[in-house]
Design an enzyme around this catalytic site. Structure first.
Site, PDB file in Angstrom:
ATOM      1  N   ASP A  56      49.056  37.834  37.039  1.00 14.40           N
ATOM      2  CA  ASP A  56      47.625  38.178  37.033  1.00 14.40           C
ATOM      3  C   ASP A  56      47.307  39.027  35.807  1.00 14.40           C
ATOM      4  OD1 ASP A  56      44.998  38.316  38.545  1.00 14.40           O
ATOM      5  OD2 ASP A  56      45.438  40.445  38.292  1.00 14.40           O
ATOM      6  N   TYR A  61      42.626  44.226  30.278  1.00 12.69           N
ATOM      7  CA  TYR A  61      43.871  44.962  30.454  1.00 12.69           C
ATOM      8  C   TYR A  61      44.609  45.183  29.128  1.00 12.69           C
ATOM      9  CZ  TYR A  61      43.411  43.718  35.435  1.00 12.69           C
ATOM     10  OH  TYR A  61      42.981  43.543  36.719  1.00 12.69           O
ATOM     11  N   LYS A  86      40.968  37.075  33.522  1.00  2.70           N
ATOM     12  CA  LYS A  86      39.639  37.477  33.972  1.00  2.70           C
ATOM     13  C   LYS A  86      38.698  37.653  32.786  1.00  2.70           C
ATOM     14  CE  LYS A  86      41.706  40.121  37.736  1.00  2.70           C
ATOM     15  NZ  LYS A  86      43.033  40.292  37.100  1.00  2.70           N
ATOM     16  N   HIS A 119      35.559  39.050  36.200  1.00  4.67           N
ATOM     17  CA  HIS A 119      36.161  40.348  36.520  1.00  4.67           C
ATOM     18  C   HIS A 119      35.221  41.208  37.363  1.00  4.67           C
ATOM     19  CE1 HIS A 119      39.441  43.217  34.827  1.00  4.67           C
ATOM     20  NE2 HIS A 119      39.116  43.560  36.049  1.00  4.67           N
TER      21      HIS A 119
END
Length: 206
Positions: A56, A61, A86, A119
């Site tokens: 994931d 990130y 995302k 997201h």
């Protein structure tokens, strides 16, 4: 670490098209931004060795390039992996969706994503900064949620993404997407859920 028998893991979920989704995922979330790249890479290697096949990720990130370097080592064949990424709030418009996915694929060294999630169901202007949220500023962009979903569907049609979902969505946002007669239905709504945040109404709706 010793390998874990995959037979002992939960049964897979299914995408809207019926493809299997490993129920447990190894998340390369924001916590990895506070450790070295080597620590994150070694954590992913250990997860793959332990049997994790669902990875994931997210553009926000900042760890997709690290994941890409580990995936390039060929520890697990691509056909056995399930890669999720995302779409961040600054890239909800048509061009932004394509730009974000292309950047994710380049960083991961992949030809397609198994899953793309929204997201957060809020569109921000392209020049907004994550610190804006902490300051209580909401630099909203005029991009309807359904318009973002349509742009994502076009990437499915183009073969760049295989399944779609959402993250941090409530019942109203799910109803908005499902009520638009989508060509691709959401497979996953990734949300916080634990005894102190039971999400009872949301789980009942799903």
């Amino acid at each position: 670490p010793s390998s874990v028998a995959l037979e002992s893991w939960p049964s897979p979920l299914r995408t809207a098209s019926g493809a299997p989704v490993p129920a447990l995922a190894f998340g390369l979330g924001t916590r990895h931004r506070h450790v070295s790249d080597d620590v994150t890479a070694n954590a992913l290697r250990a997860a793959l060795h332990a049997g994790f096949r669902h990875i994931d990720c997210a553009r926000f990130y900042g760890t997709e390039a690290i994941a890409g370097r580990v995936l390039a080592e060929g520890l697990v064949p691509r056909r056995e992996l399930f890669l999720t990424s995302k779409l961040w709030m600054t890239h909800h418009d048509d061009a932004g969706v394509a730009e974000s996915v292309n950047a994710s694929l380049a960083a991961l060294g992949l030809e397609y994503l198994d899953m793309l999630l929204i997201h957060w169901p809020v569109a921000w202007t392209r020049d907004s900064d994550p610190a804006d949220k902490a300051r209580g500023v909401t630099p909203r962009a005029d991009v309807p949620l359904v318009a973002t979903w349509r742009a994502m569907e076009r990437l499915v049609a183009a073969g760049r993404v295989r399944a779609l979902g959402v993250s941090n969505c409530g019942v109203a946002e799910l109803d908005e997407i499902l009520g638009s007669d989508p060509a691709v239905r959401p497979t996953i709504n990734q949300v916080e859920c634990h005894p102190q945040c039971a999400q009872t109404a949301l789980r009942d709706a799903c």
